[in-house]
Structures are given as structure tokens and as C-alpha cells.
Design an enzyme around this catalytic site. Sequence first.
Site, PDB file in Angstrom:
ATOM      1  N   ASP A   1       0.869  -1.190   0.000  1.00 35.17           N
ATOM      2  CA  ASP A   1       0.000   0.000   0.000  1.00 35.17           C
ATOM      3  C   ASP A   1       0.901   1.234   0.000  1.00 35.17           C
ATOM      4  O   ASP A   1       2.119   1.125   0.200  1.00 35.17           O
ATOM      5  CB  ASP A   1      -0.920   0.000   1.239  1.00 35.17           C
ATOM      6  CG  ASP A   1      -1.858   1.212   1.292  1.00 35.17           C
ATOM      7  OD1 ASP A   1      -2.459   1.548   0.257  1.00 35.17           O
ATOM      8  OD2 ASP A   1      -1.987   1.845   2.356  1.00 35.17           O
ATOM      9  N   SER A   2       0.298   2.392  -0.191  1.00 36.17           N
ATOM     10  CA  SER A   2       1.059   3.643  -0.137  1.00 36.17           C
ATOM     11  C   SER A   2       1.442   3.985   1.298  1.00 36.17           C
ATOM     12  O   SER A   2       2.335   4.786   1.537  1.00 36.17           O
ATOM     13  CB  SER A   2       0.196   4.778  -0.688  1.00 36.17           C
ATOM     14  OG  SER A   2      -0.976   4.896   0.107  1.00 36.17           O
TER      15      SER A   2
ATOM     16  N   TYR B   1      -0.791   8.357  -2.767  1.00 41.08           N
ATOM     17  CA  TYR B   1      -0.921   8.012  -4.182  1.00 41.08           C
ATOM     18  C   TYR B   1      -2.135   8.701  -4.828  1.00 41.08           C
ATOM     19  O   TYR B   1      -2.124   9.027  -6.005  1.00 41.08           O
ATOM     20  CB  TYR B   1      -1.098   6.493  -4.332  1.00 41.08           C
ATOM     21  CG  TYR B   1       0.178   5.699  -4.380  1.00 41.08           C
ATOM     22  CD1 TYR B   1       1.295   6.052  -3.618  1.00 41.08           C
ATOM     23  CD2 TYR B   1       0.265   4.573  -5.187  1.00 41.08           C
ATOM     24  CE1 TYR B   1       2.453   5.294  -3.660  1.00 41.08           C
ATOM     25  CE2 TYR B   1       1.425   3.811  -5.234  1.00 41.08           C
ATOM     26  CZ  TYR B   1       2.523   4.166  -4.479  1.00 41.08           C
ATOM     27  OH  TYR B   1       3.653   3.416  -4.528  1.00 41.08           O
ATOM     28  N   GLY B   2      -3.185   8.866  -4.041  1.00 43.93           N
ATOM     29  CA  GLY B   2      -4.448   9.351  -4.601  1.00 43.93           C
ATOM     30  C   GLY B   2      -4.378  10.730  -5.220  1.00 43.93           C
ATOM     31  O   GLY B   2      -5.215  11.097  -6.039  1.00 43.93           O
TER      32      GLY B   2
ATOM     33  N   CYS C   1      -4.397  -1.597  -1.974  1.00 39.51           N
ATOM     34  CA  CYS C   1      -4.592  -0.174  -2.219  1.00 39.51           C
ATOM     35  C   CYS C   1      -5.418  -0.056  -3.495  1.00 39.51           C
ATOM     36  O   CYS C   1      -4.998  -0.556  -4.554  1.00 39.51           O
ATOM     37  CB  CYS C   1      -3.227   0.485  -2.395  1.00 39.51           C
ATOM     38  SG  CYS C   1      -3.289   2.201  -2.941  1.00 39.51           S
ATOM     39  N   ASN C   2      -6.581   0.560  -3.383  1.00 35.94           N
ATOM     40  CA  ASN C   2      -7.449   0.696  -4.568  1.00 35.94           C
ATOM     41  C   ASN C   2      -6.786   1.531  -5.653  1.00 35.94           C
ATOM     42  O   ASN C   2      -6.891   1.227  -6.839  1.00 35.94           O
ATOM     43  CB  ASN C   2      -8.762   1.353  -4.170  1.00 35.94           C
ATOM     44  CG  ASN C   2      -9.585   0.502  -3.232  1.00 35.94           C
ATOM     45  OD1 ASN C   2     -10.479  -0.207  -3.653  1.00 35.94           O
ATOM     46  ND2 ASN C   2      -9.281   0.544  -1.943  1.00 35.94           N
TER      47      ASN C   2
ATOM     48  N   CYS D   1     -11.265   3.057  -0.401  1.00 33.41           N
ATOM     49  CA  CYS D   1      -9.865   3.350  -0.110  1.00 33.41           C
ATOM     50  C   CYS D   1      -9.530   2.565   1.146  1.00 33.41           C
ATOM     51  O   CYS D   1     -10.265   2.640   2.140  1.00 33.41           O
ATOM     52  CB  CYS D   1      -9.667   4.846   0.124  1.00 33.41           C
ATOM     53  SG  CYS D   1      -8.032   5.223   0.816  1.00 33.41           S
ATOM     54  N   THR D   2      -8.454   1.804   1.095  1.00 33.89           N
ATOM     55  CA  THR D   2      -8.169   0.898   2.211  1.00 33.89           C
ATOM     56  C   THR D   2      -7.929   1.662   3.519  1.00 33.89           C
ATOM     57  O   THR D   2      -8.241   1.152   4.594  1.00 33.89           O
ATOM     58  CB  THR D   2      -6.970  -0.012   1.883  1.00 33.89           C
ATOM     59  OG1 THR D   2      -5.828   0.808   1.573  1.00 33.89           O
ATOM     60  CG2 THR D   2      -7.274  -0.911   0.712  1.00 33.89           C
ATOM     61  N   HIS D   3      -7.397   2.866   3.444  1.00 35.99           N
ATOM     62  CA  HIS D   3      -7.175   3.647   4.663  1.00 35.99           C
ATOM     63  C   HIS D   3      -8.453   3.793   5.498  1.00 35.99           C
ATOM     64  O   HIS D   3      -8.412   3.833   6.719  1.00 35.99           O
ATOM     65  CB  HIS D   3      -6.644   5.045   4.311  1.00 35.99           C
ATOM     66  CG  HIS D   3      -5.165   5.090   4.088  1.00 35.99           C
ATOM     67  ND1 HIS D   3      -4.567   4.558   2.976  1.00 35.99           N
ATOM     68  CD2 HIS D   3      -4.172   5.586   4.861  1.00 35.99           C
ATOM     69  CE1 HIS D   3      -3.254   4.736   3.070  1.00 35.99           C
ATOM     70  NE2 HIS D   3      -2.991   5.359   4.193  1.00 35.99           N
TER      71      HIS D   3
HETATM   72  N1  DGL Z   1      -4.960   3.289   0.513  1.00 36.55           N
HETATM   73  C1  DGL Z   1      -5.018   3.751  -0.800  1.00 36.55           C
HETATM   74  C2  DGL Z   1      -6.265   3.287  -1.553  1.00 36.55           C
HETATM   75  O1  DGL Z   1      -6.883   2.307  -1.197  1.00 36.55           O
HETATM   76  C3  DGL Z   1      -4.732   5.184  -1.149  1.00 36.55           C
HETATM   77  C4  DGL Z   1      -4.175   6.155  -0.215  1.00 36.55           C
HETATM   78  C5  DGL Z   1      -3.330   7.210  -0.898  1.00 36.55           C
HETATM   79  O2  DGL Z   1      -3.891   8.177  -1.435  1.00 36.55           O
HETATM   80  O3  DGL Z   1      -2.125   7.000  -0.899  1.00 36.55           O
HETATM   81  O4  DGL Z   1      -6.623   3.867  -2.548  1.00 36.55           O
END
Ligand code: DGL
Length: 263
Positions: free
Chosen positions: A10-11, A42-43, A74-75, A186-188
Amino acid sequence: MTPETIGFLDSGIGGLPYLAHLRTRLGGGRFVYAADRANFPYGEKTREQVLSATLSVAERFIARENPRLIVVACNTMSVIALAALRERFSLPFVGVVPAVKPAAALSRRRRVGVLATRQTVEGEYMRELIERHANGCAVVSLSSGRLVEFVERELSVASNEVRTERVRAEVERFRSERIDALVLGCTHFLHLEKEFRVLLEAEAIALVDSRDGVSRQVMRLLPQDAGARNGAPDLMYLTGPEPLEERYLWFAAQFGLQPAGTL
Ligand code: DGL
């Protein structure tokens, strides 16, 4: 038999709830997590940046740990880079994408919400996912970079009140949309599952995520016996320079991972 190594990528710390979910279902195996802290978030990056960061961290992770498979937890990475990962490396990758299909199956009002990152919400993959799997439901997709930042940087020290307020602010954004199912894309956001659940229950909105499907897919791909852990510790790697912020040690401890240094 040495345990199979199952990698998670993941990020940041977003993929940890996916690791925890699989660990309660899989008898054995050894879990190794890598957070691309140097490139978080990443988003908010361009597609090209997400693609190149993902390939680069995957390459270092594979060279270090040689996992049996990697869950791209991570999506944002999955919708942009899954095809490229599969093309570049020979091990299996299990992607994580917004659970639009189960949400559409649940929705009586035929109105579903998705909360994800900007890159996930605006991308072509999401458009196709909705076209193929929303089963005619209206899908309201919103992004929240600020909730991603909150989880990554502040959650470890946030009070219950602050957590609830942050989630409430996001749930409010869907109020006028009359949805009855919300996908955490988003996994977060899974780190705030409890807070989402309480607030959504009060509005009769179902909460949907992709953990069940992802864990099932990993178990299909692994041999029946993933090998006893035999005391082998589960690990957490981070990218980027030392010193590592205290909060990463907190997350590692919460999820039973041993900090393994930088990748
Ligand atoms: N956890 C990530 C997801 O599921 C993204 C978080 C980020 O923006 O880095 O998309």
C-alpha cells in the site's frame, strides 16, 4: 515446511485491515507488509507517478522477500497498476477495487455511494467498474484526500471524538444523495470502520468493503496448507529515509508486525 510468504502493498498503512482480515482466516503463512511511505499519498498523484511508484516498490519488495503472492492492498494502485504488475512480474497479484457489485446487490433504493481517492474516483477503471457491475444503480463517487491524510498521519494519536467528527464530515457529504449503501473504496478508511458503522447505521445505510472477496481470492491461490508460522515474525517495511515516524511503530504494534526497516 517453511511458511508461504504473503506480501501486502500500500502507499501507507491503509492495507493493514486487509492483512488482519486474512490472518484470521488463514491457518498458516507468513505476512509481510510494505508501505510506500516515500510516495504517500498516491491518490493525489498523476497516473504516471502512481504507475512508476508501484512498479518500483513492488520490484524492491519482491527482491527482498520473494513472496508467494502479493495483495495490492490499495485501490489506487490496483486500478492504475495491476495490469502492469502482472505483465512485469511472474507471481500472482490480488487487487483491491471498490466493492461496487456487492453494494449494488444490497441497495434497495438503487443508489450507492463510493468514498475513495481522487485517482480512483476519476479514473477510467472506475467508470468501467460502474458500467459493468453497478447493475443499473446510480453511483455517487466522492473522493477524500483529507480523510486519507488523517488516517495516515493523525489516527494514532486522535481521540474517539475526533475520529467520529472526521467520519461524520464525510458521511454528511452523501446526505442529499439518498444512498442506502456506502462502499469504502480506499483501504485507509477501513481503519475507521467502527465510526462509519455507527454513523451509517443511524441513517440505515449499509457499509460495504472488499475484504471478504480479497481474502477468498488469496486463499484460492495459495496451497491448502500455507505452512505453519513456527514463530516466524510478520514484518512491516517502509520506504523513504530514516528516522521513521513514531506512528508507524504504533501501527506495526497494533497489527502484530515487527518493524523490518526500510525498503
Ligand atoms: N490506501 C489507498 C487506496 O486504497 C490510497 C491512499 C493514498 O492516497 O495514498 O486507494
